[in-house]
Motif scaffolding. Sequence first.
Motif, PDB file in Angstrom:
ATOM      1  N   ARG A  81       0.813  -1.222   0.000  1.00 37.99           N
ATOM      2  CA  ARG A  81       0.000   0.000   0.000  1.00 37.99           C
ATOM      3  C   ARG A  81       0.843   1.268   0.000  1.00 37.99           C
ATOM      4  N   LEU A  82       2.001   1.232   0.656  1.00 39.47           N
ATOM      5  CA  LEU A  82       2.892   2.395   0.578  1.00 39.47           C
ATOM      6  C   LEU A  82       3.440   2.564  -0.832  1.00 39.47           C
ATOM      7  N   VAL A  83       3.802   1.467  -1.477  1.00 39.61           N
ATOM      8  CA  VAL A  83       4.297   1.544  -2.854  1.00 39.61           C
ATOM      9  C   VAL A  83       3.201   2.084  -3.769  1.00 39.61           C
ATOM     10  N   GLU A  84       1.977   1.623  -3.607  1.00 39.75           N
ATOM     11  CA  GLU A  84       0.886   2.152  -4.425  1.00 39.75           C
ATOM     12  C   GLU A  84       0.734   3.664  -4.231  1.00 39.75           C
ATOM     13  N   THR A  85       0.773   4.097  -2.995  1.00 37.61           N
ATOM     14  CA  THR A  85       0.622   5.520  -2.683  1.00 37.61           C
ATOM     15  C   THR A  85       1.765   6.320  -3.285  1.00 37.61           C
ATOM     16  N   TRP A  86       2.971   5.801  -3.182  1.00 42.21           N
ATOM     17  CA  TRP A  86       4.176   6.445  -3.732  1.00 42.21           C
ATOM     18  C   TRP A  86       4.058   6.580  -5.251  1.00 42.21           C
ATOM     19  N   LEU A  87       3.623   5.525  -5.912  1.00 38.06           N
ATOM     20  CA  LEU A  87       3.497   5.564  -7.366  1.00 38.06           C
ATOM     21  C   LEU A  87       2.474   6.609  -7.815  1.00 38.06           C
ATOM     22  N   VAL A  88       1.389   6.735  -7.079  1.00 32.43           N
ATOM     23  CA  VAL A  88       0.366   7.733  -7.423  1.00 32.43           C
ATOM     24  C   VAL A  88       0.882   9.143  -7.167  1.00 32.43           C
ATOM     25  N   ARG A  89       1.420   9.368  -5.982  1.00 37.05           N
ATOM     26  CA  ARG A  89       1.804  10.730  -5.595  1.00 37.05           C
ATOM     27  C   ARG A  89       3.077  11.230  -6.271  1.00 37.05           C
ATOM     28  N   GLU A  90       4.053  10.358  -6.424  1.00 39.91           N
ATOM     29  CA  GLU A  90       5.357  10.788  -6.930  1.00 39.91           C
ATOM     30  C   GLU A  90       5.550  10.568  -8.428  1.00 39.91           C
ATOM     31  N   PHE A  91       4.817   9.625  -9.003  1.00 40.82           N
ATOM     32  CA  PHE A  91       5.046   9.281 -10.403  1.00 40.82           C
ATOM     33  C   PHE A  91       3.829   9.475 -11.286  1.00 40.82           C
ATOM     34  N   GLY A  92       2.731   9.929 -10.701  1.00 43.98           N
ATOM     35  CA  GLY A  92       1.561  10.250 -11.492  1.00 43.98           C
ATOM     36  C   GLY A  92       0.756   9.073 -12.005  1.00 43.98           C
ATOM     37  N   TYR A  93       0.978   7.889 -11.427  1.00 47.04           N
ATOM     38  CA  TYR A  93       0.146   6.753 -11.817  1.00 47.04           C
ATOM     39  C   TYR A  93      -1.292   7.033 -11.393  1.00 47.04           C
ATOM     40  N   ALA A  94      -2.240   6.499 -12.130  1.00 44.38           N
ATOM     41  CA  ALA A  94      -3.634   6.545 -11.713  1.00 44.38           C
ATOM     42  C   ALA A  94      -3.843   5.451 -10.658  1.00 44.38           C
ATOM     43  N   TRP A  95      -4.833   5.634  -9.794  1.00 46.02           N
ATOM     44  CA  TRP A  95      -5.061   4.673  -8.714  1.00 46.02           C
ATOM     45  C   TRP A  95      -5.322   3.263  -9.240  1.00 46.02           C
TER      46      TRP A  95
END
Length: 142
Positions: A81-95
């Motif tokens: 879940r931290l990796v998912e959050t990081w990818l969204v916030r820092e790399f612009g991935y969609a949820w």
Amino acid sequence: MPASRPVVDDYLKTIYHHTEWQTDPVTPSRLASELGLAPSSVTEMVQKLASQGLVTHRPYGPVQLTDEGVRRAAGVIRRHRLVETWLVREFGYAWDEVHDEAEVLEHTISDRLLEGIAARLGHPRFDPHGDAIPDADGTVHR
């Protein structure tokens, strides 16, 4: 021959997920279905997990995490879940794009990097899907 850590972690995570929002324990057949594996393979792995003190199980009965199993599963869930959050916030991935990427990274990043990510994100309590992120000690705030 001991099972690889990612395989064990995936079993623990699946068992944890099953009981995260409801109290019915998971059956081996349900576990096999969720993991896309043959029931005989799941039975063998459940026996290994039980011998490691991570689950309790009796023949034809449900599979339940022990306290150690819960602790380890919460750690895997935290990583994911931290990796998912990081990818969204820092790399612009969609949820809805982060799950598969997090599945890979949760098994490969170091504890040091994980804690750096948590600090960088301000120690978030929830992932992009709204699911609680366990604290480092396994505590979950709903």
